[in-house]
Motif scaffolding. Structure first.
Motif, PDB file in Angstrom:
ATOM      1  N   ASN A 142      45.477 -12.440  18.534  1.00 10.72           N
ATOM      2  CA  ASN A 142      44.474 -12.709  17.517  1.00 10.72           C
ATOM      3  C   ASN A 142      44.250 -11.565  16.532  1.00 10.72           C
ATOM      4  O   ASN A 142      43.637 -11.773  15.502  1.00 10.72           O
ATOM      5  N   PHE A 143      44.695 -10.348  16.845  1.00  5.81           N
ATOM      6  CA  PHE A 143      44.401  -9.236  15.964  1.00  5.81           C
ATOM      7  C   PHE A 143      45.157  -9.372  14.642  1.00  5.81           C
ATOM      8  O   PHE A 143      46.359  -9.654  14.609  1.00  5.81           O
ATOM      9  N   VAL A 144      44.447  -9.187  13.545  1.00  2.00           N
ATOM     10  CA  VAL A 144      45.037  -9.228  12.207  1.00  2.00           C
ATOM     11  C   VAL A 144      44.605  -7.956  11.482  1.00  2.00           C
ATOM     12  O   VAL A 144      43.413  -7.663  11.380  1.00  2.00           O
ATOM     13  N   SER A 145      45.571  -7.205  10.984  1.00  2.00           N
ATOM     14  CA  SER A 145      45.278  -5.975  10.260  1.00  2.00           C
ATOM     15  C   SER A 145      44.721  -6.304   8.880  1.00  2.00           C
ATOM     16  O   SER A 145      45.318  -7.100   8.139  1.00  2.00           O
ATOM     17  N   ALA A 176      40.595 -24.534  15.788  1.00  3.07           N
ATOM     18  CA  ALA A 176      40.598 -25.296  14.540  1.00  3.07           C
ATOM     19  C   ALA A 176      40.372 -24.382  13.344  1.00  3.07           C
ATOM     20  O   ALA A 176      41.030 -24.519  12.301  1.00  3.07           O
ATOM     21  N   ARG A 177      39.447 -23.426  13.495  1.00  4.37           N
ATOM     22  CA  ARG A 177      39.175 -22.491  12.401  1.00  4.37           C
ATOM     23  C   ARG A 177      40.385 -21.595  12.134  1.00  4.37           C
ATOM     24  O   ARG A 177      40.752 -21.353  10.978  1.00  4.37           O
ATOM     25  N   ASP A 178      41.028 -21.129  13.220  1.00  6.08           N
ATOM     26  CA  ASP A 178      42.195 -20.275  13.036  1.00  6.08           C
ATOM     27  C   ASP A 178      43.359 -21.036  12.411  1.00  6.08           C
ATOM     28  O   ASP A 178      44.079 -20.503  11.562  1.00  6.08           O
ATOM     29  N   LEU A 179      43.524 -22.288  12.824  1.00  6.26           N
ATOM     30  CA  LEU A 179      44.568 -23.113  12.205  1.00  6.26           C
ATOM     31  C   LEU A 179      44.294 -23.311  10.722  1.00  6.26           C
ATOM     32  O   LEU A 179      45.198 -23.230   9.894  1.00  6.26           O
ATOM     33  N   HIS A 233      32.289 -22.001   4.950  1.00  5.29           N
ATOM     34  CA  HIS A 233      31.429 -22.042   6.145  1.00  5.29           C
ATOM     35  C   HIS A 233      32.013 -21.148   7.240  1.00  5.29           C
ATOM     36  O   HIS A 233      31.275 -20.433   7.925  1.00  5.29           O
ATOM     37  N   SER A 234      33.337 -21.151   7.395  1.00  3.62           N
ATOM     38  CA  SER A 234      33.987 -20.298   8.404  1.00  3.62           C
ATOM     39  C   SER A 234      33.778 -18.822   8.088  1.00  3.62           C
ATOM     40  O   SER A 234      33.534 -18.014   8.991  1.00  3.62           O
ATOM     41  N   MET A 235      33.874 -18.474   6.796  1.00  2.55           N
ATOM     42  CA  MET A 235      33.647 -17.079   6.409  1.00  2.55           C
ATOM     43  C   MET A 235      32.233 -16.642   6.773  1.00  2.55           C
ATOM     44  O   MET A 235      32.023 -15.540   7.295  1.00  2.55           O
ATOM     45  N   LYS A 236      31.260 -17.477   6.503  1.00  2.52           N
ATOM     46  CA  LYS A 236      29.865 -17.141   6.817  1.00  2.52           C
ATOM     47  C   LYS A 236      29.682 -16.970   8.328  1.00  2.52           C
ATOM     48  O   LYS A 236      28.991 -16.048   8.787  1.00  2.52           O
ATOM     49  N   GLU A 237      30.311 -17.858   9.099  1.00  2.00           N
ATOM     50  CA  GLU A 237      30.206 -17.765  10.561  1.00  2.00           C
ATOM     51  C   GLU A 237      30.813 -16.454  11.071  1.00  2.00           C
ATOM     52  O   GLU A 237      30.246 -15.781  11.928  1.00  2.00           O
ATOM     53  N   ARG A 238      31.976 -16.091  10.538  1.00  2.00           N
ATOM     54  CA  ARG A 238      32.649 -14.874  10.998  1.00  2.00           C
ATOM     55  C   ARG A 238      31.817 -13.632  10.681  1.00  2.00           C
ATOM     56  O   ARG A 238      31.699 -12.720  11.502  1.00  2.00           O
ATOM     57  N   LEU A 281      37.649   0.681  11.073  1.00  2.00           N
ATOM     58  CA  LEU A 281      36.994  -0.519  11.582  1.00  2.00           C
ATOM     59  C   LEU A 281      37.515  -0.849  12.980  1.00  2.00           C
ATOM     60  O   LEU A 281      38.637  -0.496  13.342  1.00  2.00           O
ATOM     61  N   SER A 282      36.690  -1.554  13.743  1.00  2.00           N
ATOM     62  CA  SER A 282      37.136  -2.024  15.054  1.00  2.00           C
ATOM     63  C   SER A 282      38.126  -3.174  14.877  1.00  2.00           C
ATOM     64  O   SER A 282      38.252  -3.745  13.788  1.00  2.00           O
ATOM     65  N   SER A 283      38.828  -3.515  15.955  1.00  2.00           N
ATOM     66  CA  SER A 283      39.803  -4.606  15.892  1.00  2.00           C
ATOM     67  C   SER A 283      39.142  -5.920  15.505  1.00  2.00           C
ATOM     68  O   SER A 283      39.684  -6.697  14.710  1.00  2.00           O
ATOM     69  N   VAL A 284      37.960  -6.162  16.075  1.00  2.00           N
ATOM     70  CA  VAL A 284      37.249  -7.406  15.765  1.00  2.00           C
ATOM     71  C   VAL A 284      36.840  -7.425  14.305  1.00  2.00           C
ATOM     72  O   VAL A 284      36.986  -8.449  13.616  1.00  2.00           O
ATOM     73  N   GLU A 285      36.324  -6.312  13.801  1.00  2.00           N
ATOM     74  CA  GLU A 285      35.891  -6.249  12.404  1.00  2.00           C
ATOM     75  C   GLU A 285      37.070  -6.458  11.457  1.00  2.00           C
ATOM     76  O   GLU A 285      36.976  -7.224  10.486  1.00  2.00           O
ATOM     77  N   GLU A 286      38.188  -5.788  11.764  1.00  2.00           N
ATOM     78  CA  GLU A 286      39.372  -5.958  10.915  1.00  2.00           C
ATOM     79  C   GLU A 286      39.838  -7.416  10.909  1.00  2.00           C
ATOM     80  O   GLU A 286      40.145  -7.986   9.857  1.00  2.00           O
ATOM     81  N   THR A 287      39.903  -8.012  12.099  1.00  2.00           N
ATOM     82  CA  THR A 287      40.396  -9.383  12.207  1.00  2.00           C
ATOM     83  C   THR A 287      39.499 -10.349  11.455  1.00  2.00           C
ATOM     84  O   THR A 287      39.982 -11.213  10.704  1.00  2.00           O
ATOM     85  N   MET A 288      38.191 -10.217  11.642  1.00  2.00           N
ATOM     86  CA  MET A 288      37.257 -11.121  10.972  1.00  2.00           C
ATOM     87  C   MET A 288      37.344 -10.978   9.454  1.00  2.00           C
ATOM     88  O   MET A 288      37.390 -11.977   8.719  1.00  2.00           O
ATOM     89  N   LEU A 289      37.368  -9.758   8.958  1.00  2.00           N
ATOM     90  CA  LEU A 289      37.474  -9.536   7.516  1.00  2.00           C
ATOM     91  C   LEU A 289      38.806 -10.049   6.981  1.00  2.00           C
ATOM     92  O   LEU A 289      38.863 -10.666   5.909  1.00  2.00           O
ATOM     93  N   ALA A 290      39.883  -9.791   7.726  1.00  2.00           N
ATOM     94  CA  ALA A 290      41.203 -10.235   7.279  1.00  2.00           C
ATOM     95  C   ALA A 290      41.277 -11.746   7.175  1.00  2.00           C
ATOM     96  O   ALA A 290      41.827 -12.295   6.209  1.00  2.00           O
ATOM     97  N   LEU A 291      40.726 -12.449   8.151  1.00  2.00           N
ATOM     98  CA  LEU A 291      40.743 -13.910   8.103  1.00  2.00           C
ATOM     99  C   LEU A 291      39.884 -14.441   6.962  1.00  2.00           C
ATOM    100  O   LEU A 291      40.205 -15.461   6.350  1.00  2.00           O
ATOM    101  N   CYS A 292      38.784 -13.754   6.672  1.00  2.00           N
ATOM    102  CA  CYS A 292      37.950 -14.159   5.536  1.00  2.00           C
ATOM    103  C   CYS A 292      38.689 -13.935   4.213  1.00  2.00           C
ATOM    104  O   CYS A 292      38.615 -14.768   3.300  1.00  2.00           O
ATOM    105  N   VAL A 293      39.410 -12.822   4.110  1.00  2.00           N
ATOM    106  CA  VAL A 293      40.213 -12.566   2.911  1.00  2.00           C
ATOM    107  C   VAL A 293      41.287 -13.643   2.762  1.00  2.00           C
ATOM    108  O   VAL A 293      41.542 -14.154   1.663  1.00  2.00           O
TER     109      VAL A 293
END
Length: 371
Positions: free
Chosen positions: A239-242, A181-184, A332-337, A272-284
């Motif tokens: 799931n990886f996002v640059s 749901a968050r990714d959608l 809220h999703s950004m804070k969780e990530r 950055l690690s793949s997880v860090e990049e993905t989380m930051l990218a989704l927050c952006v």
């Protein structure tokens, strides 16, 4: 109609099959090759009834298990009297099966049956209850009586573990649903918002600047293709996002919405690690979606800097802010990530000059640039 013949419970094969087969072979051998007063036909009949009782007790957990166990205890009593007093040891087989009964009353009655079996055989085969044989059989009787209780608690523990595993599976599924749901929300919602904005812009350009409509329609088509690609990636769990790609993409989206955007990366050497990049990218991506939806901004400045072991990405616009919007699901999703990365996400919205989204994560040891 085809009937399936059940021989032995599959879930018990690993722990009990060899023991049960060996005990049955020993029992049959001892009974058939004995020199007791029982006729051979009687011994064969007893063995047949014993095997039948064992089969019923093996496959049932209700009253049939109790009845089969009591019948077996009666047969063992007869063998203990006419064959050998140590035939009582075969009571362990049904003591084990009794422990799997669903009713505690059935277990209690079965324990009483074990006591009657032992006491009856000792009474009829020994002159005194203080003989050596009785002193050996008495502890055996106690162990067989306690055995069903022990098995009952072991089975109960297994059931609780199974229920706990089911609950854990449900929790994992719930977390996965929330992630989807968050990714959608962060991906498809972001792209659909852009399609909506560009469609509204195209509608306005039809009358004012028809020559620009074709370009806007082409951009809407390209954005639609992006949405389809995002759906495929979500379905295939890609799931990886640059972060760099997402920053450039968001910059293009903002500029296409007539929002002047600048990007200043002060620490390009940080890996950055793949997880860090993905989380930051989704927050952006989420911050960009909120900016497009609510800010009414004309300018946006994105800055990346590193200081005191922290990697900080800031997006600041000159819009009307989010004072009337509140903290929605996106923030809220950004804070969780960021919490997953042991970082933080803050939204500074105290001034009427716009909104500042600050994403901060710790830099891993050895990755911070020298200053």
């Amino acid at each position: 109609m085809v009937y399936e013949i059940k021989i032995y419970p599959r879930e018990q094969i690993k722990h009990y099959l060899i023991i049960d087969v060996m005990s049955l072979i020993v029992l049959i051998t001892m009974v058939l090759w004995s020199h007791s007063a029982l006729p051979l036909a009687a011994r064969i009949s007893i063995l047949g009834l014993y095997l039948g009782a064992f089969y019923i007790a093996l496959w049932h957990r209700d009253w049939r298990l109790l009845v089969a166990s009591l019948v077996a205890f009666l047969l063992i009593t007869i063998l203990g009297i006419y064959e050998d007093i140590f035939m009582l040891i075969f009571g362990f087989t049904f003591a084990d099966l009794l422990g799997r009964a669903k009713s505690k009353w059935h277990i209690a009655i079965g324990m009483l049956g074990i006591a009657v079996m032992f006491l009856g055989v000792m009474k009829l085969t020994t002159d005194s209850l203080v003989t050596v044989e009785s002193q050996v059989l008495a502890p055996m009787m106690i162990i067989q009586m306690v055995f069903p209780v022990l098995i009952y608690f072991v089975e109960k523990s297994k059931n609780l573990q199974s229920e706990l595993a089911d609950v854990n599976t449900q929790l994992v599924q719930q977390e996965e649903r929330q992630r989807i749901a968050r990714d959608l929300h962060d991906t498809i919602g972001h792209t659909l918002t852009m399609i909506k904005i560009k469609t509204e812009l195209t509608t306005k350009l039809i009358d004012r600047d028809p020559s620009s409509v074709k370009q806007e329609l082409n951009e809407i088509l390209a954005t639609t293709r992006t949405a389809l690609k995002q759906v495929r990636e979500l379905v295939s769990d890609m799931n990886f996002v640059s972060l760099q790609t997402e920053l450039i993409h968001c910059q293009q989206l903002l500029q296409s919405a007539n929002i002047t955007t600048t990007l200043h990366n002060q620490c390009p050497t940080i890996v950055l690690s793949s997880v860090e990049e993905t989380m930051l990218a989704l927050c952006v991506r989420e911050a960009t979606t909120n900016l497009l939806k609510h800010s009414e901004a004309k300018k946006c400045h994105m800055t990346i800097h590193c200081h005191n072991g922290l990697y900080t990405l800031e997006m600041k616009d000159d819009g009307i802010g989010l004072s009337q919007k509140g903290l929605g699901n996106g923030i809220h999703s950004m804070k969780e990530r960021m919490q997953v990365l042991q970082g933080s996400a803050t939204v500074e919205n105290n001034t009427p000059t716009g909104t500042s989204v600050v994403l901060t994560i710790p830099i891993q040891d050895g990755k911070e640039p020298l200053t």
